[in-house]
Design a protein around this motif. Structure first.
Motif, PDB file in Angstrom:
ATOM      1  N   GLY A 164       0.858  -0.954   0.067  1.00  0.00           N
ATOM      2  CA  GLY A 164       0.100   0.042   0.079  1.00  0.00           C
ATOM      3  C   GLY A 164       0.823   1.341   0.071  1.00  0.00           C
ATOM      4  N   ASP A 165       2.125   1.177   0.210  1.00  0.00           N
ATOM      5  CA  ASP A 165       3.164   2.213   0.331  1.00  0.00           C
ATOM      6  C   ASP A 165       3.193   2.801  -1.127  1.00  0.00           C
ATOM      7  N   LYS A 166       3.083   4.277  -1.242  1.00  0.00           N
ATOM      8  CA  LYS A 166       3.474   4.778  -2.479  1.00  0.00           C
ATOM      9  C   LYS A 166       4.793   5.243  -2.654  1.00  0.00           C
ATOM     10  N   ILE A 167       5.567   4.851  -4.209  1.00  0.00           N
ATOM     11  CA  ILE A 167       7.030   5.029  -4.437  1.00  0.00           C
ATOM     12  C   ILE A 167       6.557   5.956  -5.688  1.00  0.00           C
ATOM     13  N   ASP A 168       8.023   6.762  -6.016  1.00  0.00           N
ATOM     14  CA  ASP A 168       8.015   7.496  -7.136  1.00  0.00           C
ATOM     15  C   ASP A 168       8.557   6.516  -8.359  1.00  0.00           C
ATOM     16  N   ARG A 176       8.568  11.828 -14.596  1.00  0.00           N
ATOM     17  CA  ARG A 176       8.341  11.348 -13.450  1.00  0.00           C
ATOM     18  C   ARG A 176       7.197  11.154 -13.091  1.00  0.00           C
ATOM     19  N   ILE A 177       6.536  10.292 -12.089  1.00  0.00           N
ATOM     20  CA  ILE A 177       5.262  10.338 -11.542  1.00  0.00           C
ATOM     21  C   ILE A 177       5.487  10.120 -10.170  1.00  0.00           C
ATOM     22  N   SER A 178       5.131  11.563  -9.195  1.00  0.00           N
ATOM     23  CA  SER A 178       5.574  11.315  -7.803  1.00  0.00           C
ATOM     24  C   SER A 178       4.398  10.327  -7.160  1.00  0.00           C
ATOM     25  N   GLY A 179       4.857   9.298  -6.654  1.00  0.00           N
ATOM     26  CA  GLY A 179       3.895   8.454  -5.920  1.00  0.00           C
ATOM     27  C   GLY A 179       3.217   7.766  -6.869  1.00  0.00           C
ATOM     28  N   GLY A 180       3.698   7.435  -7.958  1.00  0.00           N
ATOM     29  CA  GLY A 180       2.993   6.776  -9.072  1.00  0.00           C
ATOM     30  C   GLY A 180       2.867   5.244  -9.136  1.00  0.00           C
ATOM     31  N   ALA A 181       3.640   4.703  -7.980  1.00  0.00           N
ATOM     32  CA  ALA A 181       3.362   3.327  -7.975  1.00  0.00           C
ATOM     33  C   ALA A 181       3.030   2.785  -6.583  1.00  0.00           C
ATOM     34  N   THR A 182       2.164   1.600  -6.525  1.00  0.00           N
ATOM     35  CA  THR A 182       1.796   1.197  -5.205  1.00  0.00           C
ATOM     36  C   THR A 182       2.222  -0.242  -4.840  1.00  0.00           C
ATOM     37  N   VAL A 183       2.807  -0.176  -3.845  1.00  0.00           N
ATOM     38  CA  VAL A 183       3.659  -1.632  -3.487  1.00  0.00           C
ATOM     39  C   VAL A 183       2.500  -2.521  -3.182  1.00  0.00           C
ATOM     40  N   GLU A 184       2.893  -3.768  -3.940  1.00  0.00           N
ATOM     41  CA  GLU A 184       1.926  -4.663  -3.751  1.00  0.00           C
ATOM     42  C   GLU A 184       2.508  -6.105  -3.126  1.00  0.00           C
TER      43      GLU A 184
END
Length: 373
Positions: free
Chosen positions: A108-112, A172-180
């Protein structure tokens, strides 16, 4: 009055001594010098599509993988593209998506993420990244990326002219990926913890070990070598975190390390630290220039009826010039300012200075480690 003057003089001397000590050595936190072994980020990579471009996407005739990827994506959405269809796409671009998965990341964490064009798209400005799985080295999916791109570059063209500032094919996408998926770590279960120095140094490793033992007692830290320090940390998780937080905020007086001269042959830059020393030596530096010029002369007959022919004869001139070349004496220098002044007196360009420093090192006049990048 004499007593007051003597006290004032003693205070001035103490202040000067304190300033001298602070200028020669500086305290650094252990967190700035080391990292916890095993606590690191992991690289992720994925392949995706960017849509919504304003006619600046891939030219599908030259990048067939873009069309193939779009067809596969549409088939998963229940849309069948007839075989043999020539899709002339202008608003779609194939991209590579990269990210770093930080240590201790949770679901659920967001990463760039960083998005880079891999085709011949002119610009990614205004595009949207479709859902892209990001995989690790074990080919497992650890995150999903999607979102609107942020492109820092700008460009315009018209009438055959084009102006561009910065890069348009990277975004870039700030917080563009969600950890699964989480990366399993054994941080709490390890009986021992190890600090790893950013740069190997026996002196700094021993100083850090002594400072930790001074704070927590003997045998708490042991320097195994020039890079690794073993810690006897508490086994309970909360106590271990508190222990590491205290250790990382301890300060040690670390020097500048070995005397180094870093030469970048691509940019011509030369960087040296304050421990570089020079012995007395003599340097002769000069440029030898050889110029070859060639002109053509037309030779005609002296009289029109002489029966001769008009010919073109080349005229070649060779000149040799030697500029500079005077023998310059360099005195022994023990501080950085003196070293810089001595090298500047040579009047050499950065490229010439590289050769001079290498020759000084070979002659034993330069007391520093010479590194070329």
């Amino acid at each position: 009055m004499k007593t007051v003057s003597l006290l004032a003089l003693l205070r001035l001397l103490c202040l000067s001594l304190a300033l001298l000590i602070s200028s020669t050595s500086h305290a650094e936190r252990i967190r700035d010098l080391t990292s916890v072994q095993g606590v690191r980020s992991n690289a992720l990579i994925g392949y995706g599509l960017v849509v919504g471009l304003d006619g600046t996407g891939d030219q599908t005739m030259q990048t067939p993988f873009t069309t193939q990827s779009l067809s596969n994506m549409l088939s998963q959405l229940g849309i069948t593209v007839p075989s043999g269809t020539n899709m002339q796409l202008k608003n779609v671009a194939a991209v590579m998506v990269t990210a770093d998965l930080p240590p201790f990341s949770r679901v659920g964490d967001k990463i760039d993420v960083v998005v880079s064009s891999m085709g011949n798209a002119k610009s990614l400005r205004g595009g949207t990244l479709l859902m892209t799985p990001l995989k690790g080295v074990d080919n497992q999916i650890y995150a999903l990326a999607q979102g609107n791109l942020l492109v820092t570059g700008a460009g315009a063209q018209g009438g055959g002219s084009r102006v561009q500032v910065n890069q348009l094919n990277g975004a870039r996408i700030s917080g563009g990926a969600t950890v699964e998926r989480e990366v399993m770590t054994n941080f709490a279960g390890e009986p021992l913890l190890r600090l790893q120095l950013n740069n190997e140094d026996f002196t700094v490793a021993q100083q850090i070990s002594d400072e930790i033992n001074r704070r927590f007692g003997p045998a708490t830290a042991v320097a195994e070598d020039a890079r690794v320090i073993r810690l006897n940390a508490p086994q309970e998780s909360a106590a271990r975190v508190r222990f590491l937080a205290t250790v990382q905020n301890l300060q040690v007086n670390a020097g500048a390390g070995d005397a180094r001269v870093i030469i970048n042959s691509r940019t011509g830059s030369v960087v040296m630290n304050r421990h570089v020393m020079l012995d007395a030596c003599a340097v002769a530096q000069g440029d030898l220039t050889v110029e070859v010029s060639r002109t053509h002369q037309v030779s005609q007959p002296t009289t029109p009826l002489a029966g001769g022919e008009t010919v073109v004869t080349p005229n070649t001139q060779v000149s040799v010039r030697a500029a500079g070349g005077a023998l310059q004496r360099i005195n022994t220098s023990a501080d950085l300012n003196s070293v810089v002044r001595a090298l500047n007196r040579l009047g050499a360009t950065p490229n010439d200075l590289m050769s001079i420093l290498e020759s000084m090192k070979s002659a034993g006049c330069l007391h520093a480690r010479l590194e070329t990048n």
